[in-house]
Design a protein around this motif. Structure first.
Motif, PDB file in Angstrom:
ATOM      1  N   UNK A 147      -4.430  18.107  13.505  1.00 30.68           N
ATOM      2  CA  UNK A 147      -3.469  18.202  12.407  1.00 30.68           C
ATOM      3  C   UNK A 147      -3.154  16.843  11.794  1.00 30.68           C
ATOM      4  N   UNK A 148      -3.207  16.793  10.481  1.00 30.87           N
ATOM      5  CA  UNK A 148      -2.726  15.640   9.716  1.00 30.87           C
ATOM      6  C   UNK A 148      -1.244  15.891   9.449  1.00 30.87           C
ATOM      7  N   UNK A 149      -0.393  15.305  10.285  1.00 29.28           N
ATOM      8  CA  UNK A 149       1.021  15.658  10.314  1.00 29.28           C
ATOM      9  C   UNK A 149       1.933  14.608   9.721  1.00 29.28           C
ATOM     10  N   UNK A 150       1.426  13.389   9.544  1.00 27.78           N
ATOM     11  CA  UNK A 150       2.267  12.323   8.995  1.00 27.78           C
ATOM     12  C   UNK A 150       1.592  11.752   7.761  1.00 27.78           C
ATOM     13  N   UNK A 151       2.352  11.637   6.690  1.00 28.30           N
ATOM     14  CA  UNK A 151       1.878  11.040   5.443  1.00 28.30           C
ATOM     15  C   UNK A 151       2.990  10.117   4.975  1.00 28.30           C
ATOM     16  N   UNK A 152       2.673   8.851   4.764  1.00 29.13           N
ATOM     17  CA  UNK A 152       3.678   7.894   4.339  1.00 29.13           C
ATOM     18  C   UNK A 152       3.145   7.098   3.152  1.00 29.13           C
ATOM     19  N   UNK A 153       4.014   6.885   2.182  1.00 28.39           N
ATOM     20  CA  UNK A 153       3.671   6.108   0.996  1.00 28.39           C
ATOM     21  C   UNK A 153       4.489   4.824   1.035  1.00 28.39           C
ATOM     22  N   UNK A 154       3.829   3.682   0.899  1.00 23.03           N
ATOM     23  CA  UNK A 154       4.537   2.400   0.901  1.00 23.03           C
ATOM     24  C   UNK A 154       5.413   2.332  -0.353  1.00 23.03           C
ATOM     25  N   UNK A 155       6.730   2.223  -0.194  1.00 22.73           N
ATOM     26  CA  UNK A 155       7.585   2.223  -1.395  1.00 22.73           C
ATOM     27  C   UNK A 155       7.357   1.004  -2.291  1.00 22.73           C
ATOM     28  N   UNK A 156       6.753  -0.046  -1.748  1.00 19.81           N
ATOM     29  CA  UNK A 156       6.537  -1.259  -2.551  1.00 19.81           C
ATOM     30  C   UNK A 156       5.163  -1.298  -3.203  1.00 19.81           C
ATOM     31  N   UNK A 157       4.304  -0.336  -2.873  1.00 21.28           N
ATOM     32  CA  UNK A 157       2.927  -0.379  -3.380  1.00 21.28           C
ATOM     33  C   UNK A 157       2.355   1.032  -3.416  1.00 21.28           C
ATOM     34  N   UNK A 158       2.253   1.631  -4.605  1.00 25.01           N
ATOM     35  CA  UNK A 158       1.770   3.026  -4.674  1.00 25.01           C
ATOM     36  C   UNK A 158       0.330   3.195  -4.206  1.00 25.01           C
ATOM     37  N   UNK A 159      -0.412   2.114  -4.096  1.00 25.92           N
ATOM     38  CA  UNK A 159      -1.791   2.224  -3.639  1.00 25.92           C
ATOM     39  C   UNK A 159      -1.897   2.272  -2.120  1.00 25.92           C
ATOM     40  N   UNK A 160      -0.822   1.900  -1.413  1.00 28.42           N
ATOM     41  CA  UNK A 160      -0.907   1.824   0.046  1.00 28.42           C
ATOM     42  C   UNK A 160      -0.328   3.091   0.671  1.00 28.42           C
ATOM     43  N   UNK A 211      11.721   2.394   5.236  1.00 27.70           N
ATOM     44  CA  UNK A 211      11.842   2.442   3.771  1.00 27.70           C
ATOM     45  C   UNK A 211      12.256   1.123   3.132  1.00 27.70           C
ATOM     46  N   UNK A 212      12.947   0.248   3.864  1.00 24.69           N
ATOM     47  CA  UNK A 212      13.402  -1.017   3.265  1.00 24.69           C
ATOM     48  C   UNK A 212      12.553  -2.209   3.707  1.00 24.69           C
ATOM     49  N   UNK A 213      11.713  -2.003   4.696  1.00 22.98           N
ATOM     50  CA  UNK A 213      10.877  -3.098   5.213  1.00 22.98           C
ATOM     51  C   UNK A 213       9.487  -2.510   5.443  1.00 22.98           C
ATOM     52  N   UNK A 214       8.732  -2.282   4.371  1.00 25.72           N
ATOM     53  CA  UNK A 214       7.555  -1.415   4.485  1.00 25.72           C
ATOM     54  C   UNK A 214       6.402  -1.996   5.293  1.00 25.72           C
ATOM     55  N   UNK A 215       6.455  -3.267   5.662  1.00 21.76           N
ATOM     56  CA  UNK A 215       5.419  -3.751   6.567  1.00 21.76           C
ATOM     57  C   UNK A 215       5.667  -3.287   7.997  1.00 21.76           C
ATOM     58  N   UNK A 216       6.879  -2.775   8.251  1.00 21.35           N
ATOM     59  CA  UNK A 216       7.226  -2.312   9.597  1.00 21.35           C
ATOM     60  C   UNK A 216       6.979  -0.815   9.721  1.00 21.35           C
ATOM     61  N   UNK A 217       6.152  -0.444  10.676  1.00 21.27           N
ATOM     62  CA  UNK A 217       5.852   0.955  10.974  1.00 21.27           C
ATOM     63  C   UNK A 217       6.309   1.256  12.400  1.00 21.27           C
TER      64      UNK A 217
END
Lengths: 359, 82
Positions: A147-160, A211-217
């Protein structure tokens, strides 16, 4: 604007609403009766409610409601291309696209597939780069399927973009989904007999971008809790120091505090219940260096299970944390975990909770 | 002209309509005219395995059978689950 949580269950969708104090909740529903709602969310860009829906007879699809659940439209036939040899089995997670692309949405599910909608969820196109990923032969389905269960979009970069698949691991795209690179360095796959740190094959259970520090996962994995500070390039394992087990499914964050995370550990893969015979949420406020048990208001005699979508957080101050159990309760903390309120009980098995703003 | 009767979940998905009158050459063609065809057939055009099709009260084993006039088609979900 009030607070709400969309509760996806084995038997439809429920909506719990409150004012912003988040202390008194009303239960509305069920919507989408007859459907298993693996995940639902209200798109903050458009206000449309979207649901990833499955039925054991009629297959996997997605529904959307432009009027807070008054009426529902089913997506037009979602399917995988014939040449792939794959068929669409389960819809797991629906995610809004970047704020700059209000008609874009993403849908993930089984068998390890991702769809993109460019028209607000009416039609969905399979993402070929995921279907044809060169490592796909090394992916293995977990207990919930591939299952592909997690999808996240970098709020600072729509390409990431990020996706996570069980058990294939985490993947990042820097080109809007045209290509995907495995991002599993430092993440263990203890269940393999030989190489415990392969390029792919990790059993990530839930992946979130701060959401406020998008380099942090952050990720809750089958084999530990992890944090990355470099967009997923490397990961640090965080359990110990107060966390009774590295095994669990959901994870939640605090938008105002990048060092905070919330998990609900389970004893382990062979006994998937909360440890210590109680329902406990564990919180870190120092990036995972230490963890504390939060139990004020939670049942002290309980053997509970919370699924990977069974936790959420809102954008209010202080952050609200939301928790849905397989036994049909929804627990809400209006103050970042300090106190817990049972907002609903005796619902069908809770598959997902998602906080939302509600008019 | 065939009459097709839908169970309640499919009727909701068809906009609240549980009865359709459709003129088509075969049973399969008639089912593919329905607004819920994606719930009956997968993306390969295969009838989903737990969807049962009854033609004049007899379970159909050949969807390519010609559709006779005055036919009643009833869609029934397999009896199972919990």
């Amino acid at each position: 604007m009030g607070a709400a949580v969309l509760v996806g269950t084995r038997k439809g969708l429920f909506v719990l609403t409150s004012d912003e104090t988040r202390r008194n909740w009303s239960v509305e529903g069920p919507h989408l009766t007859g459907w298993e709602v693996f995940h639902a969310m209200r798109d903050p860009r458009t206000g449309v409610v979207h649901a990833a829906t499955n039925n054991w007879v009629y297959g996997a699809t997605a529904h959307r409601s432009p009027d807070l659940g008054e009426s529902w439209e089913r997506a037009e036939g979602i399917g995988l291309p014939e040449e792939s040899g794959l068929t669409w089995e389960k819809s797991w997670h629906v995610e809004p696209g970047h704020a700059d692309e209000p008609e874009t949405l993403w849908l993930g599910g089984t068998p390890g597939a991702l769809f993109r909608s460019g028209d607000g969820g009416s039609t969905w196109e399979p993402v070929q780069s995921v279907i044809e990923h060169p490592t796909r032969e090394q992916w293995n389905p977990g207990a919930g399927g591939l299952c592909c269960h997690s999808i996240q979009v970098d709020p600072s970069d729509p390409q990431r973009l990020y996706i996570a698949i069980s058990a294939a691991g985490t993947f990042r795209s820097d080109d809007g989904g045209e290509s995907w690179a495995p991002k599993n360095t430092g993440v263990a796959a203890d269940f393999f007999p030989d190489d415990n740190f392969p390029e792919v094959g990790q059993c990530v259970h839930k992946l979130l971008v701060h959401p406020a520090k998008p380099e942090r996962l952050w990720q809750q994995n089958h084999c530990g809790v992890y944090r990355s500070d470099d967009h997923g390039d490397t990961w640090e394992r965080l359990e110990g120091n107060g966390l009774p087990s590295g095994f669990g499914f959901p994870i939640a964050l605090d938008p105002a505090d990048p060092d905070a995370a919330f998990v609900v550990p389970e004893e382990g893969a062979e006994n998937r219940v909360t440890p210590g015979g109680r329902l406990g949420v564990y919180r870190t406020r120092d990036g995972g260096a230490s963890w504390e048990l939060l139990e004020n208001g939670l049942p002290q005699q309980a053997w509970q299970s919370v699924m990977r979508e069974g936790m959420s957080f809102d954008r209010l101050d202080p952050v609200g944390i939301y928790l849905g159990t397989q036994s049909g309760s929804v627990w809400i903390s209006p103050d970042a975990g300090g106190e817990w309120i049972e907002a609903a009980a005796y619902l069908p098995t809770v598959l997902s909770v998602e906080a939302a703003e509600w008019p | 002209m065939a009459v097709i009767l839908l169970p309640s979940l499919l009727a909701r998905e068809a906009g609240g309509e549980g009865r359709f009158e459709i003129d088509a050459p075969t049973v399969r063609d008639a089912l593919r005219e329905l607004p819920v065809r994606d719930l009956l057939f997968d993306e390969r055009g295969e009838l989903r395995p737990l969807v049962n099709v009854y033609v004049n009260s007899v379970q159909a084993d050949d969807l390519e059978a010609p559709l006779e006039p005055e036919t009643e088609i009833r869609l029934v979900a397999a009896v199972a689950g919990g």
